[in-house]
Motif scaffolding. Structure first.
Motif, short mmCIF file in Angstrom:
data_model
loop_
_atom_site.label_atom_id
_atom_site.label_comp_id
_atom_site.label_asym_id
_atom_site.label_seq_id
_atom_site.Cartn_x
_atom_site.Cartn_y
_atom_site.Cartn_z
N SER A 165 0.84 -1.19 0.00
CA SER A 165 0.00 0.00 0.00
C SER A 165 0.88 1.25 0.00
N ASN A 166 0.24 2.40 0.11
CA ASN A 166 0.96 3.67 0.05
C ASN A 166 2.07 3.77 1.08
N SER A 167 1.78 3.36 2.31
CA SER A 167 2.78 3.50 3.38
C SER A 167 4.01 2.66 3.09
N ALA A 168 3.81 1.43 2.63
CA ALA A 168 4.93 0.55 2.34
C ALA A 168 5.74 1.04 1.15
N ILE A 169 5.06 1.47 0.11
CA ILE A 169 5.75 1.91 -1.11
C ILE A 169 6.51 3.21 -0.86
N ASP A 170 5.91 4.14 -0.14
CA ASP A 170 6.62 5.38 0.20
C ASP A 170 7.89 5.07 0.99
N ALA A 171 7.77 4.18 1.97
CA ALA A 171 8.93 3.83 2.80
C ALA A 171 10.02 3.16 1.97
N ALA A 172 9.63 2.24 1.08
CA ALA A 172 10.61 1.54 0.26
C ALA A 172 11.38 2.51 -0.62
N LEU A 173 10.68 3.44 -1.24
CA LEU A 173 11.34 4.40 -2.13
C LEU A 173 12.23 5.38 -1.36
N GLU A 174 11.72 5.91 -0.26
CA GLU A 174 12.50 6.86 0.52
C GLU A 174 13.77 6.23 1.08
N CYS A 175 13.64 5.03 1.62
CA CYS A 175 14.79 4.36 2.23
C CYS A 175 15.82 3.96 1.16
N TYR A 176 15.34 3.51 0.02
CA TYR A 176 16.25 3.20 -1.09
C TYR A 176 17.06 4.43 -1.47
N ARG A 177 16.40 5.58 -1.53
CA ARG A 177 17.08 6.81 -1.96
C ARG A 177 18.00 7.37 -0.87
N LYS A 178 17.89 6.87 0.34
CA LYS A 178 18.81 7.27 1.41
C LYS A 178 19.89 6.20 1.63
N ALA A 180 19.54 2.63 1.69
CA ALA A 180 19.22 1.31 2.23
C ALA A 180 19.15 0.28 1.09
N GLU A 181 19.46 -0.96 1.42
CA GLU A 181 19.28 -2.07 0.48
C GLU A 181 17.90 -2.65 0.75
N VAL A 182 16.95 -2.34 -0.11
CA VAL A 182 15.54 -2.60 0.17
C VAL A 182 15.04 -3.85 -0.55
N SER A 183 14.39 -4.72 0.23
CA SER A 183 13.63 -5.85 -0.31
C SER A 183 12.16 -5.60 0.01
N LEU A 184 11.31 -5.70 -0.99
CA LEU A 184 9.89 -5.43 -0.83
C LEU A 184 9.13 -6.74 -0.91
N ILE A 203 7.87 3.20 -8.25
CA ILE A 203 8.27 1.95 -7.60
C ILE A 203 8.38 0.82 -8.63
N ILE A 204 7.50 0.79 -9.60
CA ILE A 204 7.56 -0.26 -10.63
C ILE A 204 8.86 -0.15 -11.42
N ASN A 205 9.25 1.07 -11.75
CA ASN A 205 10.50 1.27 -12.49
C ASN A 205 11.71 0.87 -11.64
N GLU A 209 14.26 -2.17 -12.78
CA GLU A 209 15.69 -1.95 -13.01
C GLU A 209 16.56 -2.67 -11.99
N GLY A 210 15.94 -3.28 -10.97
CA GLY A 210 16.68 -4.05 -9.98
C GLY A 210 17.18 -3.26 -8.79
N SER A 211 16.81 -1.97 -8.70
CA SER A 211 17.25 -1.16 -7.56
C SER A 211 16.59 -1.61 -6.26
N ILE A 212 15.36 -2.06 -6.38
CA ILE A 212 14.62 -2.62 -5.24
C ILE A 212 14.19 -4.02 -5.64
N LYS A 213 14.48 -4.99 -4.80
CA LYS A 213 14.11 -6.37 -5.07
C LYS A 213 12.72 -6.65 -4.53
#
Length: 330
Positions: A165-178, A180-184, A203-205, A209-213
């Motif tokens: 959902s929105n909360s999870a996707i926002d967190a995954a993107l923000e943490c990746y950009r700071k 973090a090695e993010v697995s969703l 998030i789909i992109n 591209e493999g930035s987030i697994k």
């Protein structure tokens, strides 16, 4: 003991709207809030941006001016705080309501600080207090959180984000950009369709591209100090892991509602019983307002479509008061 016309349980946007309407009618009222002003919004992620535009978050016609069309958390805090202080609303903060019982026509409200008597009670407590638990081994470890605040903490860490959902996707993107090695980890076959339309392509992109697994159709089997084990159609996988954000949604405090005597539907939705025209529950003079009306369907009600509950409730209370006055004068 003073008998209040209205006790409002919950000092979020809808509870504040109810207070404004009560004040207009000259009724005695008090808002009881277990935390700070708009406590749920305060506990949202620091960088969160609302799905709704600012005018749809307005209450009582008070303009909400934001830098962008869709305001951010800090702007919402400023807006609702100023409404409370500028209108001198009668609100008691950091006062948790423990019980509401009806005796001899009035309600007795017991908090962790005081007791109150009221002719009417409005429950506007939202749903952000109780996370949906996964009920897996290791969920209570310190490394696991059901709330997300800021991405800096997770920089250079192996982070598992659970949810779509929105909360999870926002967190995954923000943490990746700071950094973090993010697995969703997503229970369904894709990113949630209700994710904000300007965020979903991002998030789909990142996944493509493999930035987030991303692990689709997957569930968590176990969490340990150094790993998280997930089960997917491909089998069981153990991932190295430092922290887990289990952003699996939240639910209203159904026990609190049931303790008051409010009927809930007997299916998984747990919809509370109320009159959609007056917001009055199966208990006379006990009303519901805001997102709590949706039971487990927490995506059905928002500030923008439930802010009208305040005027609906006050119109009903006003009609009842007028009827009593007419009867007493006859």
């Amino acid at each position: 003991m003073k008998i209040w016309d209205i006790v409002i349980v919950g000092g979020g946007p809808i509870g504040i709207a109810c207070g404004l309407e009560a004040k207009k009618l000259g009724l005695s009222y008090i808002i009881l809030e277990k935390g700070c002003i708009v406590n749920s919004l305060y506990n949202y992620p620091q960088n969160m941006q609302f799905f709704s535009s600012s005018e749809k978050l307005e209450i009582d016609g008070i303009p909400f001016i934001s830098i962008e069309a869709k305001p951010k958390r800090n702007e919402a805090l400023e807006y609702y705080r100023r409404i409370v202080t500028s209108n001198d609303l009668n609100i008691s903060l950091f006062e948790k309501v423990n019980s509401v019982t009806k005796t001899d026509g009035n309600f007795q409200i017991t908090s962790d600080k005081n007791k109150y008597l009221a002719k009417n009670v409005i429950v506007a407590t939202g749903f952000y207090d109780l996370p949906n638990k996964m009920n897996v081994p290791g969920e209570d470890l310190k490394k696991v959180s059901h709330y997300y605040k800021d991405p800096h903490f997770y920089s250079s860490q192996k982070l598992a984000v659970i949810g779509a959902s929105n909360s999870a996707i926002d967190a995954a993107l923000e943490c990746y950009r700071k950094g973090a090695e993010v697995s969703l980890i997503i229970r369904g076959p894709e990113v949630g369709k209700r994710v904000k339309y300007w965020v979903r392509p991002d998030i789909i992109n990142r996944i493509e591209e493999g930035s987030i697994k991303a692990y689709y159709n997957s569930t968590v089997k176990e969490i340990t100090e150094n790993h998280i084990t997930i089960k997917s159609p491909q089998g069981t996988t153990s991932l190295e892991n430092d922290y887990v954000l289990a952003l699996t949604g939240y639910m209203p405090n159904f026990g609190f509602l049931e303790k008051m005597g409010i009927h809930l539907s007997q299916d998984e939705k747990k919809l509370p019983q109320y009159n959609p025209e007056t917001m009055e529950t199966n208990i006379e003079n006990l009303y519901l307002a805001g997102v709590i009306c949706g039971g487990m369907e927490t995506h059905k009600w928002f500030i923008e479509n439930s802010r009208i509950h305040a005027s609906m409730i006050m119109d009903n209370i006003k009609k009842k008061l007028s009827s009593k006055l007419s009867f007493s004068n006859s």
